[in-house]
Design an enzyme around this catalytic site. Structure first.
Site, PDB file in Angstrom:
ATOM      1  N   VAL A  70       0.868  -1.170   0.000  1.00  0.00           N
ATOM      2  CA  VAL A  70       0.000   0.000   0.000  1.00  0.00           C
ATOM      3  C   VAL A  70       0.905   1.220   0.000  1.00  0.00           C
ATOM      4  O   VAL A  70       2.082   1.132   0.332  1.00  0.00           O
ATOM      5  CB  VAL A  70      -0.972   0.027   1.206  1.00  0.00           C
ATOM      6  CG1 VAL A  70      -1.999  -1.100   1.117  1.00  0.00           C
ATOM      7  CG2 VAL A  70      -0.231  -0.034   2.524  1.00  0.00           C
ATOM      8  N   SER A  71       0.341   2.359  -0.380  1.00  0.00           N
ATOM      9  CA  SER A  71       1.162   3.561  -0.533  1.00  0.00           C
ATOM     10  C   SER A  71       1.308   4.378   0.740  1.00  0.00           C
ATOM     11  O   SER A  71       2.267   5.118   0.889  1.00  0.00           O
ATOM     12  CB  SER A  71       0.553   4.457  -1.617  1.00  0.00           C
ATOM     13  OG  SER A  71       0.541   3.780  -2.842  1.00  0.00           O
ATOM     14  N   THR A  72       0.356   4.262   1.657  1.00  0.00           N
ATOM     15  CA  THR A  72       0.419   5.079   2.876  1.00  0.00           C
ATOM     16  C   THR A  72       0.139   4.226   4.098  1.00  0.00           C
ATOM     17  O   THR A  72      -0.470   3.154   4.002  1.00  0.00           O
ATOM     18  CB  THR A  72      -0.613   6.234   2.837  1.00  0.00           C
ATOM     19  OG1 THR A  72      -1.933   5.667   2.904  1.00  0.00           O
ATOM     20  CG2 THR A  72      -0.469   7.073   1.585  1.00  0.00           C
TER      21      THR A  72
END
Length: 148
Positions: A16-18
């Protein structure tokens, strides 16, 4: 790659990016079928060697093992990142398993299906971001944050 004896295995990669994004759905899909699952919460890195999740997964691989993702867009934050990661893996002779989506299956080389799947995911992600931005802008205008 590690030289271990025994049958080849799937090695999961969750991305995931965050920190705010949830990984449960990916873990639920990969956990039961993968020997080990690596996770990363990172954005904006392109090459596999610059990302801790894929690097750890590759270091753990033995001959015949395959990195496995739930959907092909989990390999990168956008179309470019996904293509770079796939090409890095293929150049090293590493096949990739994708569980869901139009690119589901085992991949040993670049293909139009992978490119299209990444492009579609990128388009959907960009479209969703634009819709959220427009919705927030209208909300701010109603609240009087921006003068008309």
């Amino acid at each position: 790659m590690i030289n271990r004896k025994g049958p080849a295995a799937l090695i999961g990669l969750v991305r995931v990016s965050t920190d705010e994004q949830k990984t449960r759905r990916q873990h639920d899909a990969l956990g039961p079928i993968c020997l080990k699952v690596f996770e990363e919460k990172i954005s904006g890195k392109l090459a596999v060697d610059d990302r801790p999740g894929p690097t750890a997964a590759i270091d753990h691989l033995r001959d015949g093992d395959m990195p496995t993702v739930q959907e092909v867009d989990r390999l990168g934050h956008n179309l470019l990142e996904g293509l770079i990661v796939l090409n890095d893996l293929f150049r090293r002779g590493i096949a990739v398993e994708v569980l869901d989506g139009i690119a589901a299956g085992e991949h040993t080389e670049p293909s139009l299906v992978l490119d299209l799947a990444l492009a579609l995911c990128d388009r959907v992600r960009c479209g969703s971001w634009r819709e959220e931005r427009e919705l927030r802008g209208r909300q701010m205008m109603r609240e009087g944050v921006w003068a008309a």
